[in-house]
Design a protein around this motif. Structure first.
Motif, PDB file in Angstrom:
ATOM      1  N   ASP A  84      64.289  25.920  14.369  1.00 48.63           N
ATOM      2  CA  ASP A  84      65.009  25.551  15.593  1.00 48.63           C
ATOM      3  C   ASP A  84      65.625  26.775  16.256  1.00 48.63           C
ATOM      4  O   ASP A  84      65.577  26.928  17.479  1.00 48.63           O
ATOM      5  CB  ASP A  84      66.109  24.532  15.279  1.00 48.63           C
ATOM      6  N   LEU A  95      61.629  25.895  25.369  1.00 52.64           N
ATOM      7  CA  LEU A  95      62.015  24.565  24.908  1.00 52.64           C
ATOM      8  C   LEU A  95      61.508  23.486  25.853  1.00 52.64           C
ATOM      9  O   LEU A  95      61.053  22.420  25.420  1.00 52.64           O
ATOM     10  CB  LEU A  95      63.538  24.473  24.770  1.00 52.64           C
ATOM     11  N   ARG A  98      57.877  23.120  25.272  1.00 50.50           N
ATOM     12  CA  ARG A  98      57.657  22.443  23.982  1.00 50.50           C
ATOM     13  C   ARG A  98      57.789  20.935  24.136  1.00 50.50           C
ATOM     14  O   ARG A  98      56.956  20.172  23.628  1.00 50.50           O
ATOM     15  CB  ARG A  98      58.653  22.970  22.952  1.00 50.50           C
ATOM     16  N   GLU A  99      58.823  20.486  24.829  1.00 47.13           N
ATOM     17  CA  GLU A  99      59.031  19.047  24.999  1.00 47.13           C
ATOM     18  C   GLU A  99      57.995  18.442  25.936  1.00 47.13           C
ATOM     19  O   GLU A  99      57.435  17.374  25.665  1.00 47.13           O
ATOM     20  CB  GLU A  99      60.447  18.800  25.541  1.00 47.13           C
ATOM     21  N   ARG A 100      57.726  19.126  27.041  1.00 51.75           N
ATOM     22  CA  ARG A 100      56.813  18.568  28.039  1.00 51.75           C
ATOM     23  C   ARG A 100      55.388  18.487  27.524  1.00 51.75           C
ATOM     24  O   ARG A 100      54.639  17.554  27.873  1.00 51.75           O
ATOM     25  CB  ARG A 100      56.870  19.420  29.308  1.00 51.75           C
ATOM     26  N   LEU A 102      54.413  18.378  24.273  1.00 49.06           N
ATOM     27  CA  LEU A 102      54.235  17.741  22.969  1.00 49.06           C
ATOM     28  C   LEU A 102      53.213  16.610  23.009  1.00 49.06           C
ATOM     29  O   LEU A 102      52.365  16.509  22.105  1.00 49.06           O
ATOM     30  CB  LEU A 102      55.576  17.238  22.436  1.00 49.06           C
ATOM     31  N   ASN A 130      55.280  25.249  19.007  1.00 53.61           N
ATOM     32  CA  ASN A 130      55.047  23.971  18.348  1.00 53.61           C
ATOM     33  C   ASN A 130      53.772  24.063  17.523  1.00 53.61           C
ATOM     34  O   ASN A 130      52.878  24.860  17.816  1.00 53.61           O
ATOM     35  CB  ASN A 130      54.946  22.829  19.352  1.00 53.61           C
TER      36      ASN A 130
END
Length: 262
Positions: A84, A95, A98-100, A102, A130
């Motif tokens: 993290d 970040l 990474r979220e978008r 995934l 990721n």
């Protein structure tokens, strides 16, 4: 074959083993764990780092309590908290990506059931933001938050091919051979980048790690420049990277559309 003594770095060498602080020693342990993709026991860590077993055990306990490492039986490996922290090193952009992205990484995994990566370029290195492990894991140095030289990885070459300044900086810094297959000649490396720009797909043919092959494509942003890269990796003994190229292209296309929509 015995594993060589781990060089703790210039500052620690200058200080000498008796003058290293607890922080120096803890970081030396983390570096040793980061250089291997399997769990390591106390005795082996002590030998690799030149620390006593009692010091090694004490520092491992402190690192474990802070979730920086985790214990697996009697051995140790890097923990989720360190991943993290690593993912946050280069700011919120990584970040957000990474979220978008995934869901697209998950799509790629479902299509391949192999180890898949999402990585971004930072200077002349790539950083893994990721990773999903495949059903048949291969010996792979990648970890979320970790960095590798871009020139010897598929994701790195996929990104360098579309970033002239970064590619030239990587060449100027040198292309040391990590394996017998690494493209360390500047002329051959530039030719490889030209091919990637034409084909839109990059390969790692055991260039970063012996026995590991990988195929990658860039994810293009609004300005027509890559913002990240996706890859599929596997063991050279059974993995045919071209087999997964069509799935990788489809997923990267959808990922690019998602990024461009904002």
């Amino acid at each position: 074959m015995a594993t060589p003594y781990l060089d703790p770095g210039p500052a620690a060498r200058e200080a000498g083993p008796d003058q290293q602080t607890a922080v120096d020693k803890a970081l030396t342990l983390l570096k040793s764990l980061a250089e291997h993709d399997r769990e390591i026991g106390v005795s082996e860590l002590a030998r690799r780092t030149g620390l006593t077993k009692s010091t090694t055990f004490r520092l491992l306990g402190i690192l474990q309590r802070n979730d920086v490492i985790e214990r697996v039986g009697s051995d140790y490996r890097l923990g989720p908290r360190l991943s993290d922290i690593g993912a946050k090193v280069y700011g919120p952009t990584s970040l957000v990506l990474r979220e978008r992205l995934l869901p697209h990484l998950a799509d790629l995994y479902e299509l391949t059931h192999e180890t898949v990566h999402l990585a971004v370029l930072h200077d002349t290195d790539i950083m893994y933001v990721n990773k999903i492990h495949g059903h048949r894991p291969a010996r792979c140095p990648s970890q979320i938050g970790a960095r590798l030289p871009a020139y010897c990885t598929a994701v790195g070459k996929a990104l360098l091919a579309f970033d002239h300044d970064a590619a030239e900086a990587a060449i100027a810094a040198g292309l040391p051979a990590r394996t017998d297959h690494t493209l360390s000649d500047p002329g051959r490396f530039r030719a490889e980048l030209r091919r990637i720009r034409q084909d839109g797909i990059a390969f790692d043919r055991q260039e970063a790690t012996p026995g590991l092959v990988c195929v990658a494509v860039p994810i293009m942003g609004p300005a027509g420049r890559p913002v990240a890269a996706l890859s599929v990796a596997g063991s050279q003994r059974r993995f045919d990277p071209m087999r997964f190229a069509p799935a990788l292209r489809r997923v990267a296309y959808e990922a690019s559309r998602a990024v461009q929509r904002g």
